[in-house]
Enzyme design. Structure first.
Site, PDB file in Angstrom:
ATOM      1  N   ARG A 243       0.818  -1.216   0.000  1.00 19.29           N
ATOM      2  CA  ARG A 243       0.000   0.000   0.000  1.00 19.29           C
ATOM      3  C   ARG A 243       0.849   1.262   0.000  1.00 19.29           C
ATOM      4  NH1 ARG A 243      -4.132  -3.182   3.878  1.00 19.29           N
ATOM      5  NH2 ARG A 243      -5.042  -4.321   2.123  1.00 19.29           N
ATOM      6  N   TYR A 362      -7.046  -1.528  -6.261  1.00 27.18           N
ATOM      7  CA  TYR A 362      -6.211  -2.705  -5.947  1.00 27.18           C
ATOM      8  C   TYR A 362      -5.437  -2.572  -4.630  1.00 27.18           C
ATOM      9  CZ  TYR A 362      -2.598  -0.459  -9.054  1.00 27.18           C
ATOM     10  OH  TYR A 362      -1.729   0.362  -9.694  1.00 27.18           O
ATOM     11  N   GLU A 363      -4.968  -3.737  -4.200  1.00 24.83           N
ATOM     12  CA  GLU A 363      -4.302  -3.875  -2.902  1.00 24.83           C
ATOM     13  C   GLU A 363      -5.198  -3.342  -1.777  1.00 24.83           C
ATOM     14  OE1 GLU A 363      -0.069  -3.266  -2.979  1.00 24.83           O
ATOM     15  OE2 GLU A 363      -0.028  -3.621  -5.149  1.00 24.83           O
ATOM     16  N   GLY A 364      -6.472  -3.626  -1.938  1.00 25.11           N
ATOM     17  CA  GLY A 364      -7.466  -3.175  -0.967  1.00 25.11           C
ATOM     18  C   GLY A 364      -8.187  -1.941  -1.474  1.00 25.11           C
TER      19      GLY A 364
END
Ligand SMILES: Cc1cc2nc3c(=O)[nH]c(=O)nc-3n(C[C@H](O)[C@H](O)[C@H](O)COP(=O)(O)OP(=O)(O)OC[C@H]3O[C@@H](n4cnc5c(N)ncnc54)[C@H](O)[C@@H]3O)c2cc1C
Ligand SMILES: Cc1cc2nc3c(=O)[nH]c(=O)nc-3n(C[C@H](O)[C@H](O)[C@H](O)COP(=O)(O)OP(=O)(O)OC[C@H]3O[C@@H](n4cnc5c(N)ncnc54)[C@H](O)[C@@H]3O)c2cc1C
Ligand SMILES: Cc1cc2nc3c(=O)[nH]c(=O)nc-3n(C[C@H](O)[C@H](O)[C@H](O)COP(=O)(O)OP(=O)(O)OC[C@H]3O[C@@H](n4cnc5c(N)ncnc54)[C@H](O)[C@@H]3O)c2cc1C
Lengths: 379, 483, 273
Positions: A243, A362-364
């Site tokens: 993140r 993406y990535e949460g």
């Protein structure tokens, strides 16, 4: 408290910026238009030690701190969001988990080529029915003497179609739920591993996103990362690091769109003066500058926390949440400032606009970021 | 109002020009940044302007501070120093003393038995400089079988020509040339010595300056004599042309400068001038001839190279057609220029894409950019506004291109451009190529598939090319491309 | 000094590097006519990067060391860190208040004394020209001071045994020259494409590498030959070149008259000859 970057970090910024301007910007439009993986750029990034920035020198990395890493991703994304995510995934989703959780043998075998950029990495967690709910993995890994047999598939995997070394997740014990997830290192060309559909995307089109298909893929036991059942923990810690990379990517996209807007506002003349002389435009730019700078502080402070061995889940989530929203906001306004020209492919701001959106996903997703942050508040 | 002198330490580059101009006012500290030691020092007023980076700010200037502006006096070290106030420091020992020097010397650069243009230009200026002090113009000619050129030099103002003619000097070589000229300097003690700022002059002059322990000013664009002192004021651009500096060599002789080609004016050749030709036999050590020349070759220019072109003639919608570009190409050919175009010109098919100038085309910065029938949109200007001289030829006196232009002709380009070609031809003017006019130039004209051979600016041969199809050449190029 | 490179003996290469303001970023203040340096970064002189790149390639081929020497204020250390990060072995800064204000004579003397203090070398590489002073005089003057041959405007280098084969650019062509080592070369941009500093290199440059800083007395420089005192030239004044003022519309009764007027102007500006 000291808000200055040190000389080392400043030089890293100027070196990466030079490369970005000379070698990445000139082809950014083209790789977007052709959805082409910029292999030639990756080679140059590798020579400069950018593919494994935080990895220790022992394993072919540069041994940099996380702030420098964020700066590098920012400067690359400032000219090309696609290249930014390729770098970010290799660094934080491939190198990071292997260095942190791998054995010495695994590091020698897999990490060194990834960190030196000889090979490219990817991270396969998402499945058709396991997105935000990453715990509900359907891919299974069955243990048989000395190896695992993996069946299932992954989707939306950045670098997937071009990666040499991938960290993937599969269920080794269905009954244990999230505690039954295990991570593996797999390699391109292993029998039973193939690439499925490649996505045709709105933005970051120079970054390849594809499906990984496992049909009786045999993975030796020595390729298992850490213990059985530790996969979910590996994934979550890896995504914390990732993140910071995505936040830096969003920051770079925002800064790039802002750079273009300021320049355009000085040059475009209407009613006899540059449009930047109209308060509606100049105030919009003032807001944009302020917001980008606020995002930058959040990103660097998350990296700073990581560098100082502090917990940084919440910091990384805040940085990603805010930077991604900033990127959306700034790129929207950038097109507004460019008027009709901004809506055409002749100006790069439409590309920045398309590239920005993914950083909220993406990535949460941003919703997940808020879940992480609110959980840290004890809610 | 109290006078205040402030120094922006961020900006200061420690060049010490302020210290030099006003030694009682400034010194450099340990970080090599200027600091003010006295605001009442003589000459301090001028330092604000003198600072090349604008680091000095003087406020409250209108208060009389009891000192007059400094007078440049070549005393001791700095120009503003009063001899009685500041002791004259021991300086590096000059080889030639000021009081024993005289005459204006010129290095007569030649290649392959042909004089370059620049020494003729230098002799034109040398004559004016020499006349101010009733001095002689002296040329130094070095090479193999070059004696015959000495007469030519005399016709172009030389009073004396020293000739070193030696088969070992067939090609230019730094060290033997340095030795020969340094020996002449030590013996004859010139006051001024000028060299062309060519690839050879800029190689040779510094080496000589170091050997004879004198100053050298690079790439001068102006040379004048300072009235009170008789010193040579040598003016040159620095910082990439962003600033100009006037430089003197007060205590060492000769005052040496390299001078940009094409700046000084050649005086008309006078076949009846008389002068003295003195042959010298060079006294070369074996060490002097340590470098061996293997090959000297000419490069043919091969590409459309807008970015490196010294002159660009660009056309826009106003040109009107593909054929219309013919008049631009003729002008370009004469000037050794490249042809560019606006996006409209490209999209209308008047000219090929790789000629586009502007934001989505090439960014160029030639010495001269002539925009014909181009309105000067922001996107076009983005690619050319840093050109040195911009000329607009446009029907519209309010066209935006005029805001970035130095000169404009308001008129129809179809009339103006051919007239310009004619006018230049009539006056025998060409472009900015270095002096290689004597070298045969082979060109291929893509539009009508014609080869030309040009020598000395004159076209000798022209013929339709039969062997090669136009496809071997990228259309739009006015230059021969590699096949 | 005779070195047989075929036996794989090492080369000692010294590169002279100057830290300069990035003049391509410089703007002129229209009011004061001075350079606006605000936000203008200091950089490694571009030609010097080509000199360093070539030296690193020669080192990679023949073995040996590359040492970079710079004369300048203490801040020039940043530029030396940057070239260290490109892969050079050692960096030396010649820094002393007494060096300030040097013209090219005194600069060459100072660099020459610094190089002598370093000891033996096979090759010295300079850039052709620094983008601030713009004189291109240091290379030849330094070669003369050290009494070694020079080749300027170098666009290609080859080494055989103890001899350099060098291609030197000319206005309209090139020249191939053979010189024995030690020699001094000055690099032009056609020579190569310089590498970027590496991340690891930058980190080492700041965490491990220490630039040696030498003063005038460390290199036994004669006080009368350095700085302002050692400079035969003196800057009398600096000023801004005429800015691009308002456009001059060439008037005339006929097109021919206007064209003639324009050609006069262009000739005056020396863009047609
Ligand atoms: C270009 C691209 C590259 C990618 N690269 C990778 C990669 O390299 N590796 C990898 O593993 N994955 C990758 N992904 C997958 C990505 O991480 C997922 O798309 C993301 O996690 C969201 O999952 P989803 O698409 O299934 O959406 P869903 O989970 O279906 O979410 C849909 C919406 O519902 C919201 N939502 C879901 N659950 C909740 C909840 N509990 N509360 C509130 N809101 C909720 C989400 O925020 C979202 O707005 C990539 C995706 C894309 C598009
Ligand atoms: C995203 C984008 C990128 C662009 N990139 C570029 C670029 O890289 N380069 C570029 O050039 N443009 C570019 N453009 C196009 C630019 O906006 C202008 O449309 C274009 O430059 C105009 O070309 P022009 O000056 O030739 O034509 P016009 O604007 O039509 O101007 C023609 C001019 O010729 C004059 N004229 C007409 N007849 C004559 C005559 N007989 N004699 C003398 N003068 C005459 C007219 O007075 C007028 O000033 C871009 C546009 C966009 C939207
Ligand atoms: C406006 C202005 C005008 C000037 N004009 C003159 C002039 O006409 N004559 C004159 O003698 N002096 C002049 N000077 C002084 C001159 O700039 C300095 O002496 C400077 O130290 C060296 O000259 P340069 O920058 O032109 O270098 P160049 O000779 O152009 O540099 C060539 C190469 O030498 C090496 N080099 C140069 N300087 C250093 C250094 N400090 N450390 C290490 N390597 C170096 C580099 O490899 C560089 O690429 C002028 C200064 C100013 C500010």
């Amino acid at each position: 408290m000291d808000f200055r970057l040190n000389d080392e970090q400043e030089m890293i910024r100027s070196a990466v910026r030079e490369l970005a301007l000379n070698d990445i910007e000139p082809i950014a439009k083209e790789i977007d238009a052709e959805s082409r993986h910029p292999a030639e750029t990756i080679k140059k990034l590798a020579e400069m030690g950018i593919m494994g920035m935080m990895v220790s020198e022992e394993y072919g990395g540069s041994g940099s701190d996380a702030i420098s890493y964020a700066i590098a991703v920012e400067e690359i994304s400032r000219v090309c969001g696609s290249t930014g995510i390729i770098v970010s995934v290799n660094n934080s989703l491939a190198c990071y988990p292997i260095e942190k959780f791998g054995t010495d043998d695994q590091k020698n075998k897999f990490l060194t080529p990834l960190a030196s950029g000889a090979k490219l990495g990817a991270f396969g967690l998402t499945e058709p029915s396991a997105g935000t709910d990453a715990g509900s993995q359907r891919t299974v890994a069955q243990k048989e003497d000395g190896h695992y047999i993996i069946n299932g598939s992954k989707i939306f995997i950045t670098n997937g179609p071009v990666a040499d070394t991938l960290v993937i997740f599969a269920m080794t014990d269905k009954s244990a739920g999230m505690r039954g997830i295990t991570a593996f290192i797999i390699e391109k060309g292993m029998p039973g591993f193939s690439i499925g559909t490649e996505e045709d995307k709105l933005g970051i089109r120079g970054s390849q996103t594809g499906e990984l298909v496992f049909q009786n893929l045999i993975v030796p036991e020595e390729n298992r990362l850490w213990d059985e059942g530790r996969g979910f923990s590996i994934a979550m810690q890896t995504l914390d690091c990732g993140r910071i990379g995505v936040a830096a990517q969003a920051l770079g996209i925002a800064q790039g769109a802002l750079d273009r807007s300021v320049q355009y506002a000085k040059e475009r003349v209407q009613f006899g003066k540059p449009i930047g002389k109209f308060q509606a435009i100049s105030f919009m730019l003032a807001d944009m500058e302020t917001r980008v700078q606020a995002a930058r502080y959040l990103v660097y402070s998350a990296a700073f926390a990581k560098d100082n061995q502090k917990k940084y889940s919440k910091e990384a989530a805040m940085a990603k949440l805010y930077a991604a929203e900033t990127a959306m906001d700034i790129t929207t306004k950038a097109i507004q400032i460019h008027g009709g020209y901004g809506y055409t492919k002749d100006y790069p701001v439409e590309r920045y606009f398309r590239d920005a959106k993914i950083t909220e996903i993406y990535e949460g997703t941003s919703e997940v970021m808020k879940m992480v942050i609110s959980r840290a508040l004890g809610l | 109002m109290i006078m205040e002198v402030t120094i922006d330490r961020e900006l200061c580059i420690g060049c010490a020009i302020c210290v030099q101009q006003c030694p009682q006012g400034y010194e450099l500290d340990d970080e090599l940044k200027a600091v003010v030691i006295s605001t009442r020092a003589p000459g301090i007023m001028d330092t604000e302007e003198a600072c090349p980076v604008g680091a000095i700010a003087i406020t409250g200037k209108d208060t009389p501070v009891g000192v007059s502006h400094f007078q440049a006096k070549p005393v001791g070290l700095g120009f503003s120093r009063e001899p009685e106030e500041i002791p004259v420091l021991e300086k590096l020992e000059p080889v030639v003393r000021v009081d024993e020097s005289s005459d204006v010397w010129v290095f007569a650069e030649q290649r392959e038995g042909k004089l370059a243009k620049v020494p003729l230009q230098l002799m034109g200026r040398a004559r004016d400089l020499a006349n101010e002090g009733k001095q002689k113009v002296v040329a130094v000619l070095i090479g193999n079988n070059v004696k015959n050129l000495a007469k030519e030099l005399i016709g172009y103002q030389a009073d004396t020509v020293y000739v070193a003619d030696d088969e070992r000097l067939e090609h230019y070589q730094t060290v033997p040339y340095t030795t020969i000229i340094s020996q002449l300097i030590k013996k004859h003690k010139p006051n001024i010595f000028l060299y062309g700022a060519t690839f050879i002059g800029r190689d040779l002059a510094p080496r000589i300056a170091q050997r004879v322990k004198t100053g050298l000013t690079a790439d001068c664009t102006k040379l004048t004599i300072e009235e009170d002192t008789g010193l040579l004021d040598q003016t040159r651009p620095a910082f990439g042309g962003n600033i100009m500096a006037t430089i003197q060599t007060p205590d060492h002789r000769p005052q040496m400068a390299t001078v940009r080609p094409g700046i000084m004016k050649v005086k008309t050749f006078d076949p009846d001038r008389s002068g003295e030709i003195i042959q010298i036999s060079p006294d070369l050590r074996r060490d002097d001839l340590i470098a061996k020349i293997i090959e000297v070759a000419k490069d043919s220019r091969t590409k459309v190279n807008l970015e490196e072109a010294k002159i660009i003639i660009s056309g826009g919608r106003g040109v009107g057609s593909k054929e219309g570009f013919g008049i631009l190409e003729e002008l370009a050919e004469l000037l050794g220029a490249e042809v560019g175009g606006s996006r409209v010109a490209v999209e209308s098919g008047y000219i090929e894409q790789d000629h586009q100038v502007g934001q989505t085309g090439k960014t160029v910065a030639p010495e001269l950019y002539i925009a014909c029938g181009i309105s000067g949109s922001i996107q076009h200007r983005a690619g050319m506004s840093t050109s040195k001289i911009i000329v607009a030829i446009n029907k519209d006196p309010d066209a935006q291109i005029l805001t970035v232009s130095d000169y404009a002709i308001v008129g129809d380009l179809h009339e103006v451009v051919p007239l310009m070609t004619r006018e230049l031809k009539k006056r025998g003017l060409g472009g900015l190529e270095e002096d290689i006019s004597w070298f045969p130039k082979l060109e291929y004209w893509w539009r009508n598939r014609v080869w030309t051979v040009t020598i000395g600016g004159r076209r000798w041969w022209r013929g339709v090319c039969a062997m090669l199809g136009s496809r071997s050449y990228i259309p739009g190029s006015t230059r021969l491309r590699s096949v | 000094m005779s070195i047989d490179r075929n036996k794989g003996e090492n080369m000692n290469i010294i590169v002279c590097m100057k830290q300069v303001p990035d003049t391509t970023d410089v703007k002129i203040d229209p009011k004061t006519g001075t350079l606006i340096r605000e936000g203008v970064p200091s950089i490694v002189n571009p030609d010097d990067k080509h000199a360093i790149e070539e030296s690193l390639r020669l080192k990679e081929k023949f073995g040996g060391t590359v040492t970079v020497v710079s004369m300048g204020p203490p801040q020039a250390i940043d530029a030396l860190k940057e070239v260290y990060a490109m892969g050079v072995d050692d960096t030396i800064l010649l820094s002393d208040r007494a060096f300030a204000g040097a013209d090219t004579w005194a600069t060459s003397y100072t660099l020459g004394m610094g190089i002598k203090a370093l000891g033996e070398y096979d090759l010295i590489f300079c850039g052709l020209q620094a983008i601030d002073g713009d004189t291109a005089q240091i290379g030849p003057q330094l070669a003369e001071f050290l009494d070694i041959p020079q080749v300027t405007y170098v666009k290609k280098v080859n080494i055989e045994g103890n001899e350099l084969t060098v291609v030197r650019a000319l206005e309209d062509g090139h020249m191939t020259v053979k010189v024995p080592m030690p020699a001094l070369l000055t690099a032009v941009k056609e020579l190569n494409r310089p590498r970027y500093p590496t991340m690891g290199g930058i980190i080492k440059a700041y965490r491990e590498h220490e630039t040696k800083v030498w003063s005038a007395s460390d290199i036994e420089a004669e006080p009368a030959n350095i700085g302002l005192e050692g400079s035969p030239t003196q800057v009398k004044r600096t000023f801004a070149p005429e800015p691009r003022g308002k456009v001059e519309i060439i008037e005339g009764d006929s097109a021919a008259e206007m064209v003639s007027g324009l050609v006069d102007k262009l000739k005056e500006k020396n863009v047609v000859r």
